[in-house]
Design a protein around this motif. Sequence first.
Motif, PDB file in Angstrom:
ATOM      1  N   UNK A 291      51.447 -44.274  -7.847  1.00 10.06           N
ATOM      2  CA  UNK A 291      50.589 -43.684  -6.812  1.00 10.06           C
ATOM      3  C   UNK A 291      50.492 -44.647  -5.647  1.00 10.06           C
ATOM      4  N   UNK A 292      50.046 -44.118  -4.520  1.00 10.20           N
ATOM      5  CA  UNK A 292      49.818 -44.931  -3.328  1.00 10.20           C
ATOM      6  C   UNK A 292      48.320 -45.103  -3.120  1.00 10.20           C
ATOM      7  N   UNK A 293      47.892 -46.343  -2.918  1.00 10.46           N
ATOM      8  CA  UNK A 293      46.496 -46.569  -2.539  1.00 10.46           C
ATOM      9  C   UNK A 293      46.215 -45.863  -1.205  1.00 10.46           C
ATOM     10  N   UNK A 294      44.957 -45.579  -0.952  1.00 11.46           N
ATOM     11  CA  UNK A 294      44.597 -45.015   0.353  1.00 11.46           C
ATOM     12  C   UNK A 294      45.034 -45.979   1.453  1.00 11.46           C
ATOM     13  N   UNK A 295      45.529 -45.390   2.549  1.00 11.74           N
ATOM     14  CA  UNK A 295      46.025 -46.204   3.647  1.00 11.74           C
ATOM     15  C   UNK A 295      47.417 -46.756   3.420  1.00 11.74           C
ATOM     16  N   UNK A 296      48.042 -46.356   2.318  1.00 10.54           N
ATOM     17  CA  UNK A 296      49.396 -46.804   1.986  1.00 10.54           C
ATOM     18  C   UNK A 296      50.289 -45.587   1.770  1.00 10.54           C
TER      19      UNK A 296
ATOM     20  N   UNK B 218      40.308 -50.143   3.378  1.00  7.86           N
ATOM     21  CA  UNK B 218      40.669 -50.500   2.015  1.00  7.86           C
ATOM     22  C   UNK B 218      39.977 -51.757   1.509  1.00  7.86           C
ATOM     23  N   UNK B 219      39.579 -51.710   0.250  1.00  8.44           N
ATOM     24  CA  UNK B 219      39.014 -52.863  -0.458  1.00  8.44           C
ATOM     25  C   UNK B 219      39.515 -52.820  -1.896  1.00  8.44           C
ATOM     26  N   UNK B 220      39.322 -53.902  -2.618  1.00  8.65           N
ATOM     27  CA  UNK B 220      39.693 -53.915  -4.031  1.00  8.65           C
ATOM     28  C   UNK B 220      38.913 -52.843  -4.786  1.00  8.65           C
ATOM     29  N   UNK B 221      37.625 -52.706  -4.504  1.00  9.12           N
ATOM     30  CA  UNK B 221      36.815 -51.682  -5.190  1.00  9.12           C
ATOM     31  C   UNK B 221      37.332 -50.279  -4.903  1.00  9.12           C
ATOM     32  N   UNK B 222      37.698 -50.030  -3.672  1.00 10.05           N
ATOM     33  CA  UNK B 222      38.165 -48.697  -3.271  1.00 10.05           C
ATOM     34  C   UNK B 222      39.501 -48.375  -3.946  1.00 10.05           C
ATOM     35  N   UNK B 223      40.417 -49.330  -3.935  1.00  9.90           N
ATOM     36  CA  UNK B 223      41.732 -49.095  -4.550  1.00  9.90           C
ATOM     37  C   UNK B 223      41.627 -49.032  -6.071  1.00  9.90           C
ATOM     38  N   UNK B 224      40.697 -49.789  -6.643  1.00  8.06           N
ATOM     39  CA  UNK B 224      40.444 -49.697  -8.083  1.00  8.06           C
ATOM     40  C   UNK B 224      39.899 -48.314  -8.441  1.00  8.06           C
ATOM     41  N   UNK B 225      38.994 -47.802  -7.636  1.00  8.49           N
ATOM     42  CA  UNK B 225      38.458 -46.458  -7.866  1.00  8.49           C
ATOM     43  C   UNK B 225      39.578 -45.425  -7.886  1.00  8.49           C
ATOM     44  N   UNK B 226      40.533 -45.582  -6.995  1.00  8.86           N
ATOM     45  CA  UNK B 226      41.650 -44.633  -6.934  1.00  8.86           C
ATOM     46  C   UNK B 226      42.548 -44.743  -8.159  1.00  8.86           C
ATOM     47  N   UNK B 227      42.792 -45.971  -8.618  1.00  9.89           N
ATOM     48  CA  UNK B 227      43.593 -46.167  -9.827  1.00  9.89           C
ATOM     49  C   UNK B 227      42.918 -45.515 -11.026  1.00  9.89           C
ATOM     50  N   UNK B 228      41.628 -45.718 -11.168  1.00  8.39           N
ATOM     51  CA  UNK B 228      40.876 -45.111 -12.266  1.00  8.39           C
ATOM     52  C   UNK B 228      40.928 -43.588 -12.192  1.00  8.39           C
ATOM     53  N   UNK B 229      40.795 -43.047 -10.980  1.00  2.91           N
ATOM     54  CA  UNK B 229      40.782 -41.594 -10.808  1.00  2.91           C
ATOM     55  C   UNK B 229      42.125 -40.975 -11.170  1.00  2.91           C
ATOM     56  N   UNK B 230      43.221 -41.588 -10.737  1.00  2.45           N
ATOM     57  CA  UNK B 230      44.550 -41.047 -11.030  1.00  2.45           C
ATOM     58  C   UNK B 230      44.824 -41.097 -12.530  1.00  2.45           C
ATOM     59  N   UNK B 231      44.509 -42.217 -13.171  1.00  2.00           N
ATOM     60  CA  UNK B 231      44.747 -42.341 -14.607  1.00  2.00           C
ATOM     61  C   UNK B 231      43.878 -41.365 -15.381  1.00  2.00           C
TER      62      UNK B 231
END
Length: 267
Positions: free
Chosen positions: A72-77, A87-100
């Motif tokens: 997957x692509x992080x937001x803004x990527x 983008x922040x680590x928390x924001x990109x982590x939230x996206x990883x958790x959501x996709x999984x």
Amino acid sequence: MTVTLTTCNPEFLTVGIGEAERRIAFVVRRTKDDEPGATLVWLSGYRSDMSGTKAVELDGLADRLGLGCIRFDYSGHGQSGGNFVDGTISRWLEEALAVISHIAPKSVVLVGSSMGGWIALRLAQELRRRGISPVVQGMVLIAPAPDFTIDLIEPSLSDAERASLAERGYFEEASEYSPEPNIFTRRLLEDGRANQVLTGIVETGSPVHILQGMQDADVPYAHALKLVEHLPADDVVLTLIRDGDHRLSRPQDIERMLAAVAALAVP
């Protein structure tokens, strides 16, 4: 074996609400029926995306072994929505958790490159803390950069960069990999402190294999040694590659990555 790069035709998942809403692009390869083994999860580095060489090679390995693979692509990527500067680590982590969570594999091997190594460690922590699936069966970290904002960026800030952070909320830095400069925001640096992992024992609950180039100009190999010191409870292998750079995308580097992943993913 080399996989030919192809254009991704992603699916999209909406993450966040209101002004924080963004569409996250992802590509999933399903595990073949009755095939044992974990689903591989690719976690990209800063300003990298799921169409990069290592990500596509990982998907090719999953295809050959009959395993699932999530990219997957992080937001803004890449092909995802959202602004990079948000983008922040928390924001990109939230996206990883959501996709999984959306795909819901039973077990995973997390493969994180550079900043993706930090996301992988935080992801393992969050899954354990919440007591939710999937089980993290193993981790392969490539030139991992946990806490890079605290340990690698902040100590080396120039007076001009500190002034830019104070006045504009960000500073720019020339990139070796792109004609566009890297942008580091005050929000990213502040959030990095909230996501520190190298402050105590990092309990991943799984074996970890780290691949680190000794000629890495972005993340010095001493940083990988520091990470190992914080993983005393886990089965950890550190492979130092004497002539390896930060990207570790040469054919021999790719083979090392694929071998490490296969060893953890297949029973």
